[in-house]
Design a protein around this motif. Structure first.
Motif, PDB file in Angstrom:
ATOM      1  N   ALA A 176     -18.419 -15.400  -1.079  1.00  0.00           N
ATOM      2  CA  ALA A 176     -17.367 -14.665  -1.792  1.00  0.00           C
ATOM      3  C   ALA A 176     -16.345 -15.635  -2.388  1.00  0.00           C
ATOM      4  O   ALA A 176     -15.770 -16.461  -1.678  1.00  0.00           O
ATOM      5  CB  ALA A 176     -16.676 -13.698  -0.838  1.00  0.00           C
ATOM      6  N   ASN A 177     -16.135 -15.523  -3.715  1.00  0.00           N
ATOM      7  CA  ASN A 177     -15.155 -16.331  -4.433  1.00  0.00           C
ATOM      8  C   ASN A 177     -15.377 -17.836  -4.254  1.00  0.00           C
ATOM      9  O   ASN A 177     -14.420 -18.625  -4.255  1.00  0.00           O
ATOM     10  CB  ASN A 177     -13.735 -15.973  -3.975  1.00  0.00           C
ATOM     11  CG  ASN A 177     -13.410 -14.520  -4.205  1.00  0.00           C
ATOM     12  OD1 ASN A 177     -13.713 -13.965  -5.255  1.00  0.00           O
ATOM     13  ND2 ASN A 177     -12.808 -13.875  -3.202  1.00  0.00           N
ATOM     14  N   LYS A 209     -16.994 -21.393  -5.607  1.00  0.00           N
ATOM     15  CA  LYS A 209     -17.450 -22.034  -6.840  1.00  0.00           C
ATOM     16  C   LYS A 209     -18.907 -22.455  -6.699  1.00  0.00           C
ATOM     17  O   LYS A 209     -19.273 -23.118  -5.729  1.00  0.00           O
ATOM     18  CB  LYS A 209     -16.582 -23.252  -7.164  1.00  0.00           C
ATOM     19  CG  LYS A 209     -16.959 -23.928  -8.459  1.00  0.00           C
ATOM     20  CD  LYS A 209     -16.104 -25.167  -8.704  1.00  0.00           C
ATOM     21  CE  LYS A 209     -16.529 -25.863 -10.001  1.00  0.00           C
ATOM     22  NZ  LYS A 209     -15.770 -27.120 -10.207  1.00  0.00           N
TER      23      LYS A 209
END
Length: 249
Positions: free
Chosen positions: A29-30, A32
């Motif tokens: 989640a979130n 890079k």
């Protein structure tokens, strides 16, 4: 000669990986995402072959959801000519990926297939070898140097105690090691040009294959935390601790 490069979307190597609270997997989640570093080396080598006039086309292929088109576009910005995404939602295992890539290789008929030796998320080091076996083609793994001459490719690979150079009849499969080259950065003009380069999407059904996995992920655990160091007042105290506490001497 056409060169086909297989690439994978992975967590950026600068990101600290987090494990989900239930230890069922890595938390994405979130986070890079980026090109697998070994795949960047494979792209760089293919582009250098094209710049040297040895190759006339570089095709990049990746297996995954629409999200991995970001990494294919990155490869196009680095110099590849066109991309192919094999559309899968679930993460297939190495053998399934190798089977899908084998179908693309049969369709595209490249003279050389270059892959990273492994992905930094799974560290399996399997897909290139499986692909070579499925296609019954010669393979050069862990390449630290690649030299193409006529219908043969010489691959220098690091082994225990030195270097080993093998000569493969083409078409062949090569997997890259870290010391093969230093990948370039994509320039802004090339990033803009990459948006207009062709990118085809193919489903496994079109390749007459179904994606599955024979591997079940049981749990993921973070590495054990390192203990804090201590200061010692003398060499004698250091020796005593190494002998009686660490038991390394």
């Amino acid at each position: 000669m056409k060169v086909l490069v297989a690439v994978k979307r992975v967590i950026d190597y600068n990101v600290k990986v987090r494990v989900k609270a239930d230890q069922s997997d890595v938390d994405l989640a979130n986070v890079k995402m980026a090109l697998n570093p070994f795949c960047e080396i494979a792209i760089e080598e293919a582009v250098r072959l094209k710049e040297a006039g040895t190759a006339d086309e570089v095709v990049v292929v990746s297996v995954g959801s629409k999200a991995c088109e970001e990494q294919i576009r990155t490869a196009l910005a680095l110099g590849a000519d066109r991309g192919i995404r094999i559309d899968t939602e679930d993460a297939p295992d190495s053998l399934s990926v190798a089977k899908l890539l084998a179908k693309i290789v049969e369709k595209e008929a490249p003279g050389l297939v270059i892959l990273g030796k492994q992905a930094i998320d799974s560290d399996n080091n399997q897909t290139g070898q499986m692909l070579a076996a499925l296609l019954d083609r010669p393979q050069g793994t862990f390449a630290s140097a690649v030299k193409v001459a006529e219908d043969k490719v010489q691959v220098t690979r690091e082994v225990d105690g030195g270097l080993q150079t093998v000569e493969l009849a083409m078409p062949a499969i090569v997997t890259t090691d870290l010391r093969l080259n230093e990948p370039r950065y994509a320039s802004l003009p090339n990033i803009m040009k990459a948006k207009r380069k062709p990118l085809d999407v193919i489903s496994p059904d079109e390749l007459n294959l179904s994606v599955s996995s024979n591997i079940t992920l049981l749990s993921v655990e973070p590495p054990a935390e390192r203990q804090a160091g201590i200061k010692v007042g003398s060499v004698d105290e250091l020796v005593e601790k190494l002998r009686n506490e660490a038991k390394v001497i």
